[in-house]
Design a protein around this motif. Structure first.
Motif, PDB file in Angstrom:
ATOM      1  N   GLY A  76       0.799  -1.219   0.000  1.00 47.99           N
ATOM      2  CA  GLY A  76       0.000   0.000   0.000  1.00 47.99           C
ATOM      3  C   GLY A  76       0.830   1.266   0.000  1.00 47.99           C
ATOM      4  N   ILE A  77       2.123   1.133   0.318  1.00 45.63           N
ATOM      5  CA  ILE A  77       2.947   2.340   0.475  1.00 45.63           C
ATOM      6  C   ILE A  77       2.930   3.259  -0.759  1.00 45.63           C
ATOM      7  CG2 ILE A  77       5.351   3.140   0.701  1.00 45.63           C
ATOM      8  CD1 ILE A  77       5.695   1.116   2.915  1.00 45.63           C
ATOM      9  N   PRO A  78       3.121   2.728  -1.981  1.00 48.88           N
ATOM     10  CA  PRO A  78       3.101   3.648  -3.135  1.00 48.88           C
ATOM     11  C   PRO A  78       1.815   4.454  -3.224  1.00 48.88           C
ATOM     12  CG  PRO A  78       3.889   1.498  -3.806  1.00 48.88           C
ATOM     13  CD  PRO A  78       3.422   1.359  -2.389  1.00 48.88           C
ATOM     14  N   LEU A  79       0.712   3.851  -2.758  1.00 52.56           N
ATOM     15  CA  LEU A  79      -0.569   4.544  -2.841  1.00 52.56           C
ATOM     16  C   LEU A  79      -0.653   5.713  -1.873  1.00 52.56           C
ATOM     17  CD1 LEU A  79      -2.916   1.438  -2.987  1.00 52.56           C
ATOM     18  CD2 LEU A  79      -2.197   2.889  -4.869  1.00 52.56           C
ATOM     19  N   LEU A  80       0.183   5.661  -0.821  1.00 53.42           N
ATOM     20  CA  LEU A  80       0.112   6.709   0.202  1.00 53.42           C
ATOM     21  C   LEU A  80       0.959   7.925  -0.173  1.00 53.42           C
ATOM     22  CD1 LEU A  80       0.456   4.440   3.360  1.00 53.42           C
ATOM     23  CD2 LEU A  80      -1.628   5.359   2.355  1.00 53.42           C
ATOM     24  N   ILE A  81       1.844   7.736  -1.157  1.00 49.24           N
ATOM     25  CA  ILE A  81       2.757   8.831  -1.505  1.00 49.24           C
ATOM     26  C   ILE A  81       2.038   9.826  -2.413  1.00 49.24           C
ATOM     27  CG2 ILE A  81       4.988   9.390  -2.528  1.00 49.24           C
ATOM     28  CD1 ILE A  81       5.829   6.521  -1.971  1.00 49.24           C
ATOM     29  N   PRO A  82       2.116  11.123  -2.094  1.00 51.14           N
ATOM     30  CA  PRO A  82       1.478  12.129  -2.946  1.00 51.14           C
ATOM     31  C   PRO A  82       2.043  12.083  -4.369  1.00 51.14           C
ATOM     32  CG  PRO A  82       2.190  13.089  -0.884  1.00 51.14           C
ATOM     33  CD  PRO A  82       2.733  11.704  -0.909  1.00 51.14           C
ATOM     34  N   TRP A  83       1.206  12.421  -5.326  1.00 45.57           N
ATOM     35  CA  TRP A  83       1.583  12.280  -6.724  1.00 45.57           C
ATOM     36  C   TRP A  83       2.846  13.062  -7.079  1.00 45.57           C
ATOM     37  CZ3 TRP A  83      -3.506  12.260 -10.060  1.00 45.57           C
ATOM     38  CH2 TRP A  83      -4.342  11.267  -9.569  1.00 45.57           C
ATOM     39  N   ASN A  84       2.923  14.312  -6.584  1.00 49.00           N
ATOM     40  CA  ASN A  84       4.098  15.095  -6.972  1.00 49.00           C
ATOM     41  C   ASN A  84       5.375  14.514  -6.385  1.00 49.00           C
ATOM     42  OD1 ASN A  84       3.222  15.743  -4.481  1.00 49.00           O
ATOM     43  ND2 ASN A  84       3.380  17.956  -4.697  1.00 49.00           N
ATOM     44  N   VAL A  85       5.261  13.877  -5.181  1.00 49.07           N
ATOM     45  CA  VAL A  85       6.444  13.240  -4.596  1.00 49.07           C
ATOM     46  C   VAL A  85       6.873  12.046  -5.454  1.00 49.07           C
ATOM     47  CG1 VAL A  85       7.374  12.099  -2.554  1.00 49.07           C
ATOM     48  CG2 VAL A  85       5.794  14.024  -2.301  1.00 49.07           C
ATOM     49  N   VAL A  86       5.888  11.292  -5.930  1.00 47.73           N
ATOM     50  CA  VAL A  86       6.210  10.173  -6.826  1.00 47.73           C
ATOM     51  C   VAL A  86       6.957  10.705  -8.045  1.00 47.73           C
ATOM     52  CG1 VAL A  86       5.249   8.398  -8.356  1.00 47.73           C
ATOM     53  CG2 VAL A  86       4.276   8.748  -6.086  1.00 47.73           C
ATOM     54  N   GLY A  87       6.471  11.815  -8.600  1.00 47.21           N
ATOM     55  CA  GLY A  87       7.113  12.420  -9.768  1.00 47.21           C
ATOM     56  C   GLY A  87       8.554  12.792  -9.472  1.00 47.21           C
ATOM     57  N   ILE A  88       8.771  13.406  -8.313  1.00 49.40           N
ATOM     58  CA  ILE A  88      10.130  13.831  -7.956  1.00 49.40           C
ATOM     59  C   ILE A  88      11.037  12.628  -7.739  1.00 49.40           C
ATOM     60  CG2 ILE A  88      11.494  14.948  -6.133  1.00 49.40           C
ATOM     61  CD1 ILE A  88       9.063  16.900  -5.865  1.00 49.40           C
ATOM     62  N   MET A  89      10.497  11.611  -7.021  1.00 46.00           N
ATOM     63  CA  MET A  89      11.291  10.393  -6.782  1.00 46.00           C
ATOM     64  C   MET A  89      11.789   9.799  -8.094  1.00 46.00           C
ATOM     65  SD  MET A  89       9.040   8.456  -3.888  1.00 46.00           S
ATOM     66  CE  MET A  89       9.588   6.852  -4.432  1.00 46.00           C
ATOM     67  N   TRP A  90      10.860   9.679  -9.051  1.00 43.64           N
ATOM     68  CA  TRP A  90      11.240   9.071 -10.325  1.00 43.64           C
ATOM     69  C   TRP A  90      12.133   9.982 -11.139  1.00 43.64           C
ATOM     70  CZ3 TRP A  90      10.437   4.289 -12.648  1.00 43.64           C
ATOM     71  CH2 TRP A  90       9.821   3.353 -11.812  1.00 43.64           C
ATOM     72  N   ARG A  91      11.934  11.268 -10.973  1.00 51.56           N
ATOM     73  CA  ARG A  91      12.794  12.227 -11.657  1.00 51.56           C
ATOM     74  C   ARG A  91      14.244  12.033 -11.208  1.00 51.56           C
ATOM     75  NH1 ARG A  91      12.438  17.678 -14.207  1.00 51.56           N
ATOM     76  NH2 ARG A  91      14.520  17.599 -15.129  1.00 51.56           N
ATOM     77  N   VAL A  92      14.401  11.991  -9.866  1.00 50.55           N
ATOM     78  CA  VAL A  92      15.748  11.827  -9.306  1.00 50.55           C
ATOM     79  C   VAL A  92      16.319  10.465  -9.703  1.00 50.55           C
ATOM     80  CG1 VAL A  92      17.045  11.637  -7.150  1.00 50.55           C
ATOM     81  CG2 VAL A  92      15.276  13.386  -7.394  1.00 50.55           C
ATOM     82  N   PHE A  93      15.457   9.444  -9.626  1.00 52.87           N
ATOM     83  CA  PHE A  93      15.857   8.073  -9.926  1.00 52.87           C
ATOM     84  C   PHE A  93      16.395   7.936 -11.348  1.00 52.87           C
ATOM     85  CE2 PHE A  93      14.198   3.674 -11.066  1.00 52.87           C
ATOM     86  CZ  PHE A  93      15.208   2.994 -10.419  1.00 52.87           C
ATOM     87  N   THR A  94      15.839   8.763 -12.281  1.00 55.11           N
ATOM     88  CA  THR A  94      16.194   8.581 -13.691  1.00 55.11           C
ATOM     89  C   THR A  94      17.106   9.674 -14.237  1.00 55.11           C
ATOM     90  OG1 THR A  94      14.172   9.758 -14.297  1.00 55.11           O
ATOM     91  CG2 THR A  94      14.043   7.370 -14.220  1.00 55.11           C
TER      92      THR A  94
END
Lengths: 286, 365
Positions: free
Chosen positions: A104-122
């Motif tokens: 469930g953790i990915p579902l709890l993360i706000p959308w913009n944070v997901v965007g930033i995480m993947w931005r940094v990741f890539t």
């Protein structure tokens, strides 16, 4: 008399609905029929804004990309979600609870944070993914390579939203009484026909909800894509939401209102068709 | 079709080592081929465990299960060729009635024209041939349960049909309908059918052989008549019947039977039986054999108060009370009688219908 009382009780909800949904919608519709530029002048132009929206090649291309994107993520997320739900233990043990929380953790993360995480990741300079890819001999740079930007966007969506499908399917699977599986066993049903004739039809309603949520959400997705690629490189990942936002930034309010309404229309029609289709699956087949 | 033979079955939940969770304590039981049998007992008596051992969903901790002298103890449910009805109708809503009946045959790769012939034959037997092209949701609950039964009947090799409280989710009319149909089908096809229930009425009306269970043991097995007329323990007497048998503890004082709240003279034919008995003695009498009278009549009557009358349709249940002792009586509904009356009651008037138990076990013939 009785009907009047019902109306009276519904009144607060109706007023709120009217203010937050109907009024803005009417306003937007009004704007879409005007040539309205940054508040300087307003002139009725009829359906002109709609015509220019539908004639804009960038708009049509963003629709194509949007449909393709939604199609791909659903094709991955729904089967993957059902498949993973099958692997979870049926009985409630402390391990299955932990697994569900982790899922469930990915579902709890706000959308913009997901965007930033993947931005940094890539990111080519500090990201982990480019390093791994270069070890494998692949030059990975989504800021330049449109195809890679695409697959990164799909991977991000799958990572973020497959857990929703898993949790929904898991709940659906657990609500199927064991007796159906015992009966299927006695009837010598194969794994496939058990799935086809028992599990899938009983998961139907849950899957409709999952499918509708995923279609609507993927059509609405903005923050994640914007932070990851901002529609680039070029306009390779310019989905409908990004196109609409760009249109609105241009102070051409009449035009952007028309774009928004076309956007809304597409989502509503699509959901309606999907709902009708899925509900009729297995109704009459023998 | 097959005979079921259970040999010295023990079952302990959670494996051999755990004690106290012993669900079955050494069951020996035979159901002959073509028998309509019932497992009857209160909740937690082990009847469902026993059914699961017959179907193969559970393996016995000790003992063997035979179908027709073949040891099936280690076979899975599908290898045993059983069919089962559950507490609610298990039908496949995603396929039509025909598809439901054809399902087990298609899974066994029969030819489509063989399937068709068999499906139509069975649909006629269970009386749903006019619904073949409909969705099972169109059927009522009783018919859906019959459809589930049909999936068992459609296979020619089905050895045994197990019914696990199949009426649970049905309303009264559906129950009546399904009971009648099940009985008819059982008699027509002469299949071995085992019916599990805690409802004595269902068991008595369906089965020719009833096995009464309590605390993991078989207490009595026999025809409905035997169980009703000669319950071999006071438990069976109390458990079967509406209302159950009146059971009273008593002791012998000289020539009197002392029931604490009342005393009666020892009936003539009991002297022999009661001679030298030292265990806990109980007298049982079915409510319909309790006699009552408005005035002090003969020997053996004692004064009670009629505290309630329940109307049960074609008969009435009378509740008499003397001290703390409650006596249930049963009369036809035409009998005129009023609540609250002082009434003289005899429980020994019908001597042939008295049952005497020592330590819970029948000692009268």
């Amino acid at each position: 008399m009785k009907n009047m009382r019902v109306l009276f009780l519904l009144l607060p909800a109706l007023v709120i609905m009217f203010l937050i949904a109907v009024v803005p919608l009417i306003t937007v519709f009004n704007y879409s029929l005007l040539d309205l530029f940054a508040g300087t002048f307003a002139e009725p132009v009829g359906w002109q804004n709609y015509v220019s929206t539908l004639r804009d090649p960038a708009f049509m291309s963003s629709i194509k990309k949007q449909f393709l994107f939604t199609f791909i993520v659903i094709l991955i997320e729904i089967p993957l979600g059902i498949g993973l739900a099958f692997t979870l233990p049926k009985q409630k043990t402390s391990w299955s609870v932990i697994a569900l929380i982790l899922l469930g953790i990915p579902l709890l993360i706000p959308w913009n944070v997901v965007g930033i995480m993947w931005r940094v990741f890539t990111r080519p300079d500090v990201g982990l993914l480019p390093v791994i890819m270069s070890k494998l001999g692949v030059v990975y740079n989504p800021a330049v390579n449109g195809g890679q930007a695409w697959w990164t966007m799909v991977a991000m969506d799958v990572w973020h939203w497959t857990p929703l499908v898993i949790l929904l399917s898991y709940a659906g699977l657990n609500s199927i009484p064991q007796e159906f599986y015992q009966a299927a066993k006695i009837d010598a049903a194969s794994i496939w026909s058990t799935f086809r004739y028992i599990t899938l039809p009983k998961l139907k309603y849950v899957l409709v909800i999952g499918l509708l949520l995923r279609v609507m959400d993927s059509f609405k997705m903005y923050d994640e894509t914007f932070l990851l690629t901002a529609g680039g490189p070029g306009n390779a990942t310019e989905l409908l939401s990004i196109y609409t936002a760009k249109a609105a930034r241009g102070s051409n309010y009449g035009f952007s209102s028309a774009v928004s309404l076309v956007y809304l229309f597409i989502v509503i029609v699509l959901c309606f068709i999907l709902y009708k289709t899925v509900m009729s699956i297995g109704e009459a087949s023998k | 079709m097959a005979k079921i033979w259970l040999k010295n079955i023990r079952y302990v939940y959670g494996g051999k080592r755990r004690k106290g969770a012993e669900a079955l304590k050494g069951i020996d039981l035979v159901f002959e081929d073509g028998c309509a049998g019932a497992l009857l007992g209160p909740s937690g008596c082990g009847k469902t465990t026993l059914l699961n051992l017959i179907s193969g969903l559970l393996k016995p901790t000790e003992g063997k299960v035979f179908f027709n002298d073949t040891d099936v103890t280690d076979l899975s449910p599908e290898e045993r060729n059983i069919a089962q009805l559950f507490q609610f109708p298990v039908v496949y809503d995603s396929i039509d009635v025909y598809g439901n009946l054809a399902f087990p045959l298609r899974n066994r790769k029969l030819l489509e024209n063989e399937i068709k012939e068999r499906v139509i034959e069975i649909a006629k037997i269970i009386g749903i041939e006019q619904f073949l092209r409909d969705n099972p949701r169109k059927l009522n609950a009783g018919q859906r349960q019959l459809l589930a039964l049909g999936r068992g009947l459609v296979r020619k090799d089905t050895a045994i049909i197990l019914l696990d409280e199949p009426m649970t989710q049905l309303d009264l009319h559906q129950r009546w309908f399904l009971r009648k149909e099940l009985k008819k089908i059982q008699q027509r096809l002469n299949m071995t059918m085992i019916y599990v229930t805690h409802d004595q009425y269902e068991a008595l009306s369906f089965a020719e052989k009833i096995v009464v269970m309590k605390d993991g043991n078989i207490v009595q097995e026999g025809t409905p008549e035997t169980l009703y007329d000669y319950p071999n323990t006071s438990f069976v007497g109390w458990f079967i019947g509406t209302p159950g048998m009146n059971i009273y503890n008593f002791s012998i004082k000289d020539t009197m039977l002392d029931f604490n709240d009342f005393k009666i003279n020892m009936p003539q034919n009991m002297k022999e039986i009661l001679k030298g008995r030292t265990g806990m003695l109980q007298l049982g009498i079915r409510p319909e054999y309790v006699r009552y009278s408005k005035e002090e009549a003969k020997e053996g009557f004692f004064l009670t108060k009629l505290i309630s009358i329940e109307n049960m349709g074609y008969f009435k249940v009378l509740t008499f009370k003397v001290g703390d002792t409650v006596i249930k009586g049963k009369v036809l509904r035409e009998v005129e009688i009023n609540e609250g009356q002082e009434t003289w009651v005899s429980i020994t008037e019908d001597e042939v219908n008295l049952r005497i138990y020592e330590n819970g076990v029948l000692i009268t013939k």
